[in-house]
Design a protein around this motif. Structure first.
Motif, PDB file in Angstrom:
ATOM      1  N   TYR A   1       0.848  -1.185   0.000  1.00 37.56           N
ATOM      2  CA  TYR A   1       0.000   0.000   0.000  1.00 37.56           C
ATOM      3  C   TYR A   1       0.882   1.234   0.000  1.00 37.56           C
ATOM      4  O   TYR A   1       2.059   1.180   0.353  1.00 37.56           O
ATOM      5  CB  TYR A   1      -0.934   0.010   1.224  1.00 37.56           C
ATOM      6  CG  TYR A   1      -0.203   0.099   2.542  1.00 37.56           C
ATOM      7  CD1 TYR A   1      -0.037   1.313   3.199  1.00 37.56           C
ATOM      8  CD2 TYR A   1       0.337  -1.033   3.139  1.00 37.56           C
ATOM      9  CE1 TYR A   1       0.638   1.406   4.405  1.00 37.56           C
ATOM     10  CE2 TYR A   1       1.010  -0.958   4.341  1.00 37.56           C
ATOM     11  CZ  TYR A   1       1.157   0.257   4.971  1.00 37.56           C
ATOM     12  OH  TYR A   1       1.848   0.334   6.165  1.00 37.56           O
ATOM     13  N   ASN A   2       0.319   2.356  -0.434  1.00 39.70           N
ATOM     14  CA  ASN A   2       1.047   3.612  -0.391  1.00 39.70           C
ATOM     15  C   ASN A   2       0.369   4.517   0.635  1.00 39.70           C
ATOM     16  O   ASN A   2      -0.783   4.899   0.449  1.00 39.70           O
ATOM     17  CB  ASN A   2       1.081   4.290  -1.758  1.00 39.70           C
ATOM     18  CG  ASN A   2       2.128   5.367  -1.800  1.00 39.70           C
ATOM     19  OD1 ASN A   2       2.163   6.230  -0.924  1.00 39.70           O
ATOM     20  ND2 ASN A   2       2.988   5.331  -2.800  1.00 39.70           N
TER      21      ASN A   2
ATOM     22  N   GLN B   1      -3.459   5.355   0.895  1.00 40.63           N
ATOM     23  CA  GLN B   1      -3.965   4.052   1.311  1.00 40.63           C
ATOM     24  C   GLN B   1      -3.468   3.703   2.705  1.00 40.63           C
ATOM     25  O   GLN B   1      -2.453   4.233   3.165  1.00 40.63           O
ATOM     26  CB  GLN B   1      -3.472   2.947   0.359  1.00 40.63           C
ATOM     27  CG  GLN B   1      -3.956   3.067  -1.053  1.00 40.63           C
ATOM     28  CD  GLN B   1      -3.233   2.092  -1.962  1.00 40.63           C
ATOM     29  OE1 GLN B   1      -2.010   2.017  -1.950  1.00 40.63           O
ATOM     30  NE2 GLN B   1      -3.994   1.355  -2.742  1.00 40.63           N
ATOM     31  N   SER B   2      -4.172   2.776   3.338  1.00 43.43           N
ATOM     32  CA  SER B   2      -3.658   2.126   4.541  1.00 43.43           C
ATOM     33  C   SER B   2      -4.049   0.662   4.454  1.00 43.43           C
ATOM     34  O   SER B   2      -5.006   0.301   3.760  1.00 43.43           O
ATOM     35  CB  SER B   2      -4.225   2.767   5.816  1.00 43.43           C
ATOM     36  OG  SER B   2      -5.595   2.465   5.946  1.00 43.43           O
ATOM     37  N   ALA B   3      -3.305  -0.181   5.138  1.00 41.97           N
ATOM     38  CA  ALA B   3      -3.600  -1.612   5.144  1.00 41.97           C
ATOM     39  C   ALA B   3      -3.346  -2.144   6.543  1.00 41.97           C
ATOM     40  O   ALA B   3      -2.389  -1.734   7.206  1.00 41.97           O
ATOM     41  CB  ALA B   3      -2.731  -2.346   4.126  1.00 41.97           C
TER      42      ALA B   3
ATOM     43  N   GLU C   1       6.149   3.418  -1.222  1.00 40.78           N
ATOM     44  CA  GLU C   1       5.179   2.356  -0.982  1.00 40.78           C
ATOM     45  C   GLU C   1       5.653   1.505   0.190  1.00 40.78           C
ATOM     46  O   GLU C   1       6.852   1.318   0.398  1.00 40.78           O
ATOM     47  CB  GLU C   1       5.032   1.485  -2.226  1.00 40.78           C
ATOM     48  CG  GLU C   1       3.975   0.416  -2.117  1.00 40.78           C
ATOM     49  CD  GLU C   1       3.834  -0.369  -3.407  1.00 40.78           C
ATOM     50  OE1 GLU C   1       2.905  -0.074  -4.179  1.00 40.78           O
ATOM     51  OE2 GLU C   1       4.657  -1.277  -3.634  1.00 40.78           O
TER      52      GLU C   1
ATOM     53  N   GLU D   1      -8.291  -2.598   4.014  1.00 41.05           N
ATOM     54  CA  GLU D   1      -7.577  -1.551   3.280  1.00 41.05           C
ATOM     55  C   GLU D   1      -8.488  -0.335   3.155  1.00 41.05           C
ATOM     56  O   GLU D   1      -9.679  -0.484   2.898  1.00 41.05           O
ATOM     57  CB  GLU D   1      -7.219  -2.015   1.871  1.00 41.05           C
ATOM     58  CG  GLU D   1      -6.385  -3.249   1.780  1.00 41.05           C
ATOM     59  CD  GLU D   1      -6.290  -3.755   0.350  1.00 41.05           C
ATOM     60  OE1 GLU D   1      -6.413  -2.943  -0.598  1.00 41.05           O
ATOM     61  OE2 GLU D   1      -6.126  -4.963   0.176  1.00 41.05           O
TER      62      GLU D   1
ATOM     63  N   HIS E   1      -8.854   3.416   1.096  1.00 39.30           N
ATOM     64  CA  HIS E   1      -8.383   4.193  -0.052  1.00 39.30           C
ATOM     65  C   HIS E   1      -9.037   5.562   0.023  1.00 39.30           C
ATOM     66  O   HIS E   1     -10.236   5.663   0.279  1.00 39.30           O
ATOM     67  CB  HIS E   1      -8.786   3.516  -1.359  1.00 39.30           C
ATOM     68  CG  HIS E   1      -8.240   2.132  -1.516  1.00 39.30           C
ATOM     69  ND1 HIS E   1      -7.172   1.846  -2.322  1.00 39.30           N
ATOM     70  CD2 HIS E   1      -8.606   0.950  -0.963  1.00 39.30           C
ATOM     71  CE1 HIS E   1      -6.904   0.550  -2.266  1.00 39.30           C
ATOM     72  NE2 HIS E   1      -7.768  -0.014  -1.436  1.00 39.30           N
TER      73      HIS E   1
END
Length: 196
Positions: free
Chosen positions: A37-38, A42-44, A83, A105, A107
Protein backbone atom coordinates in the motif's frame (compact mmCIF):
# COMPACT_ATOMS: atom_id res chain seq x y z
CA UNK A 1 -14.44 -9.36 -0.29
CA UNK A 2 -16.57 -6.38 0.70
CA UNK A 3 -16.16 -2.88 -0.73
CA UNK A 4 -17.77 -0.09 1.29
CA UNK A 5 -17.86 3.13 -0.71
CA UNK A 6 -17.99 6.43 1.16
CA UNK A 7 -18.05 8.38 -2.11
CA UNK A 8 -16.58 7.99 -5.61
CA UNK A 9 -13.07 8.77 -4.34
CA UNK A 10 -12.78 6.90 -1.03
CA UNK A 11 -13.66 3.40 0.09
CA UNK A 12 -12.76 0.53 2.43
CA UNK A 13 -12.06 -3.05 1.36
CA UNK A 14 -12.48 -5.89 3.86
CA UNK A 15 -11.05 -9.17 2.60
CA UNK A 16 -11.71 -12.39 4.53
CA UNK A 17 -10.04 -15.65 3.50
CA UNK A 18 -10.23 -19.22 4.76
CA UNK A 19 -8.07 -21.79 3.01
CA UNK A 20 -6.75 -25.26 3.65
CA UNK A 21 -3.16 -26.03 2.71
CA UNK A 22 -3.14 -29.41 0.99
CA UNK A 23 0.41 -29.45 -0.40
CA UNK A 24 3.92 -28.54 0.67
CA UNK A 25 4.08 -25.93 -2.11
CA UNK A 26 0.86 -24.32 -0.88
CA UNK A 27 2.17 -24.31 2.66
CA UNK A 28 5.38 -22.50 1.61
CA UNK A 29 3.48 -20.02 -0.57
CA UNK A 30 0.90 -19.11 2.06
CA UNK A 31 2.93 -19.10 5.28
CA UNK A 32 3.46 -15.37 4.84
CA UNK A 33 0.97 -12.59 4.02
CA UNK A 34 2.14 -9.52 2.12
CA UNK A 35 0.03 -6.39 1.73
CA UNK A 36 1.35 -3.52 -0.39
CA UNK A 37 0.00 0.00 0.00
CA UNK A 38 1.05 3.61 -0.39
CA UNK A 39 0.42 5.61 2.81
CA UNK A 40 -0.18 8.81 0.83
CA UNK A 41 -3.64 7.54 -0.17
CA UNK A 42 -3.96 4.05 1.31
CA UNK A 43 -3.66 2.13 4.54
CA UNK A 44 -3.60 -1.61 5.14
CA UNK A 45 -4.06 -3.60 8.32
CA UNK A 46 -4.29 -7.21 9.35
CA UNK A 47 -7.39 -7.43 11.54
CA UNK A 48 -6.82 -11.02 12.63
CA UNK A 49 -5.20 -14.27 11.52
CA UNK A 50 -5.58 -17.79 12.91
CA UNK A 51 -3.89 -21.02 11.82
CA UNK A 52 -5.56 -24.29 12.83
CA UNK A 53 -3.22 -27.28 12.56
CA UNK A 54 -4.38 -30.76 11.43
CA UNK A 55 -4.98 -31.74 15.09
CA UNK A 56 -7.36 -28.80 15.59
CA UNK A 57 -5.01 -26.60 17.67
CA UNK A 58 -5.46 -22.88 16.91
CA UNK A 59 -2.53 -20.46 16.77
CA UNK A 60 -3.27 -16.74 16.55
CA UNK A 61 -0.80 -14.32 15.06
CA UNK A 62 0.89 -11.96 17.50
CA UNK A 63 1.84 -8.34 16.83
CA UNK A 64 5.53 -9.34 16.95
CA UNK A 65 4.98 -11.57 13.89
CA UNK A 66 4.27 -8.77 11.44
CA UNK A 67 6.36 -5.88 10.17
CA UNK A 68 5.95 -2.88 7.89
CA UNK A 69 8.80 -2.31 5.43
CA UNK A 70 9.53 -0.13 2.42
CA UNK A 71 8.69 -1.76 -0.90
CA UNK A 72 11.68 -3.12 -2.83
CA UNK A 73 11.67 -0.31 -5.42
CA UNK A 74 11.66 2.62 -2.95
CA UNK A 75 15.45 3.14 -2.79
CA UNK A 76 15.68 3.36 -6.58
CA UNK A 77 12.96 6.00 -7.02
CA UNK A 78 13.17 8.48 -4.14
CA UNK A 79 11.12 11.13 -5.99
CA UNK A 80 7.95 9.03 -5.65
CA UNK A 81 5.95 8.53 -2.44
CA UNK A 82 7.37 5.44 -0.72
CA UNK A 83 5.18 2.36 -0.98
CA UNK A 84 5.02 0.12 2.10
CA UNK A 85 4.63 -3.64 2.49
CA UNK A 86 3.07 -5.21 5.54
CA UNK A 87 4.54 -8.70 5.99
CA UNK A 88 2.93 -11.11 8.44
CA UNK A 89 4.48 -14.50 9.22
CA UNK A 90 1.68 -16.91 10.04
CA UNK A 91 2.43 -19.23 12.97
CA UNK A 92 2.65 -23.00 12.51
CA UNK A 93 1.51 -23.38 8.91
CA UNK A 94 1.84 -27.01 7.82
CA UNK A 95 0.29 -29.36 5.27
CA UNK A 96 -3.30 -29.85 6.40
CA UNK A 97 -3.48 -26.51 8.23
CA UNK A 98 -6.44 -24.18 7.80
CA UNK A 99 -5.54 -20.48 7.52
CA UNK A 100 -8.12 -17.78 8.28
CA UNK A 101 -7.42 -14.06 8.09
CA UNK A 102 -9.08 -10.70 7.55
CA UNK A 103 -7.38 -7.65 6.05
CA UNK A 104 -8.74 -4.10 5.85
CA UNK A 105 -7.58 -1.55 3.28
CA UNK A 106 -8.69 2.07 3.07
CA UNK A 107 -8.38 4.19 -0.05
CA UNK A 108 -8.81 7.96 -0.20
CA UNK A 109 -8.27 10.84 -2.64
CA UNK A 110 -8.49 8.49 -5.63
CA UNK A 111 -9.56 9.65 -9.12
CA UNK A 112 -12.53 7.25 -8.84
CA UNK A 113 -13.50 3.86 -7.45
CA UNK A 114 -12.84 0.78 -9.55
CA UNK A 115 -12.64 -2.91 -8.71
CA UNK A 116 -12.16 -6.14 -10.61
CA UNK A 117 -12.95 -9.56 -9.14
CA UNK A 118 -12.67 -12.97 -10.77
CA UNK A 119 -14.33 -16.08 -9.36
CA UNK A 120 -11.80 -18.64 -10.57
CA UNK A 121 -8.16 -19.24 -9.72
CA UNK A 122 -5.36 -21.75 -10.02
CA UNK A 123 -6.68 -23.28 -6.79
CA UNK A 124 -10.24 -24.61 -6.55
CA UNK A 125 -12.69 -22.26 -4.82
CA UNK A 126 -15.26 -23.75 -2.46
CA UNK A 127 -17.12 -20.46 -1.99
CA UNK A 128 -16.53 -16.83 -2.94
CA UNK A 129 -18.65 -13.76 -2.23
CA UNK A 130 -18.09 -10.21 -3.43
CA UNK A 131 -20.17 -7.28 -2.19
CA UNK A 132 -20.17 -3.58 -3.04
CA UNK A 133 -22.04 -1.20 -0.74
CA UNK A 134 -22.45 2.32 -2.07
CA UNK A 135 -24.58 5.42 -1.44
CA UNK A 136 -27.72 5.29 -3.59
CA UNK A 137 -26.82 8.53 -5.38
CA UNK A 138 -23.44 7.22 -6.55
CA UNK A 139 -23.54 6.08 -10.18
CA UNK A 140 -21.68 2.82 -10.68
CA UNK A 141 -20.98 1.16 -14.00
CA UNK A 142 -20.95 -2.62 -13.61
CA UNK A 143 -19.76 -5.06 -16.25
CA UNK A 144 -20.06 -8.74 -15.54
CA UNK A 145 -19.62 -12.08 -17.21
CA UNK A 146 -21.03 -14.53 -14.70
CA UNK A 147 -21.23 -17.74 -16.73
CA UNK A 148 -23.66 -20.17 -15.04
CA UNK A 149 -21.79 -20.58 -11.78
CA UNK A 150 -22.20 -17.10 -10.25
CA UNK A 151 -25.39 -15.60 -8.86
CA UNK A 152 -26.03 -11.87 -8.52
CA UNK A 153 -28.31 -9.85 -6.25
CA UNK A 154 -29.04 -6.17 -5.67
CA UNK A 155 -30.60 -4.62 -2.57
CA UNK A 156 -31.57 -0.95 -2.35
CA UNK A 157 -32.60 0.39 1.07
CA UNK A 158 -31.94 3.15 3.61
CA UNK A 159 -30.08 5.40 1.18
CA UNK A 160 -27.57 2.75 0.09
CA UNK A 161 -27.40 0.05 -2.54
CA UNK A 162 -25.65 -3.30 -2.14
CA UNK A 163 -24.55 -5.46 -5.06
CA UNK A 164 -23.57 -9.03 -4.20
CA UNK A 165 -22.18 -11.90 -6.26
CA UNK A 166 -21.72 -15.47 -5.03
CA UNK A 167 -20.02 -18.50 -6.52
CA UNK A 168 -19.56 -22.03 -5.21
CA UNK A 169 -17.51 -25.07 -6.18
CA UNK A 170 -15.42 -23.31 -8.82
CA UNK A 171 -12.85 -25.69 -10.33
CA UNK A 172 -9.21 -24.71 -10.60
CA UNK A 173 -7.86 -23.33 -13.85
CA UNK A 174 -5.00 -25.34 -15.33
CA UNK A 175 -1.69 -23.46 -15.37
CA UNK A 176 -0.47 -23.04 -18.93
CA UNK A 177 1.96 -20.82 -20.77
CA UNK A 178 0.50 -17.90 -22.73
CA UNK A 179 -2.97 -17.97 -21.21
CA UNK A 180 -5.37 -15.43 -22.75
CA UNK A 181 -6.56 -12.52 -20.59
CA UNK A 182 -8.20 -13.95 -17.45
CA UNK A 183 -11.50 -12.14 -18.02
CA UNK A 184 -11.87 -13.66 -21.49
CA UNK A 185 -12.56 -17.18 -20.21
CA UNK A 186 -13.53 -16.84 -16.52
CA UNK A 187 -16.46 -15.35 -14.63
CA UNK A 188 -15.75 -11.79 -13.47
CA UNK A 189 -17.24 -8.54 -12.17
CA UNK A 190 -15.88 -5.09 -12.97
CA UNK A 191 -17.29 -2.02 -11.18
CA UNK A 192 -16.33 1.60 -11.65
CA UNK A 193 -17.45 5.07 -10.61
CA UNK A 194 -15.36 6.68 -13.34
CA UNK A 195 -16.05 7.63 -16.93
CA UNK A 196 -12.80 6.63 -18.62
Amino acid sequence: TEYTLHDAHSWTVTHTVKKEEKTYNGMKKNAELKLSYNPVWQSAALRDAVVTDPEGVEKKIGREEWNVMDAAWVGGAPRYPAEKTLVASLPGVDVGSVIEYTTVETHSNQPFFSAYQSFNGFDPVVEKKVAIKAPSGLALEIAEELKDAVTAAKDDEDGSVTYEWSAADMPSVKREDDLPPWWSFNAYVLASAGSW
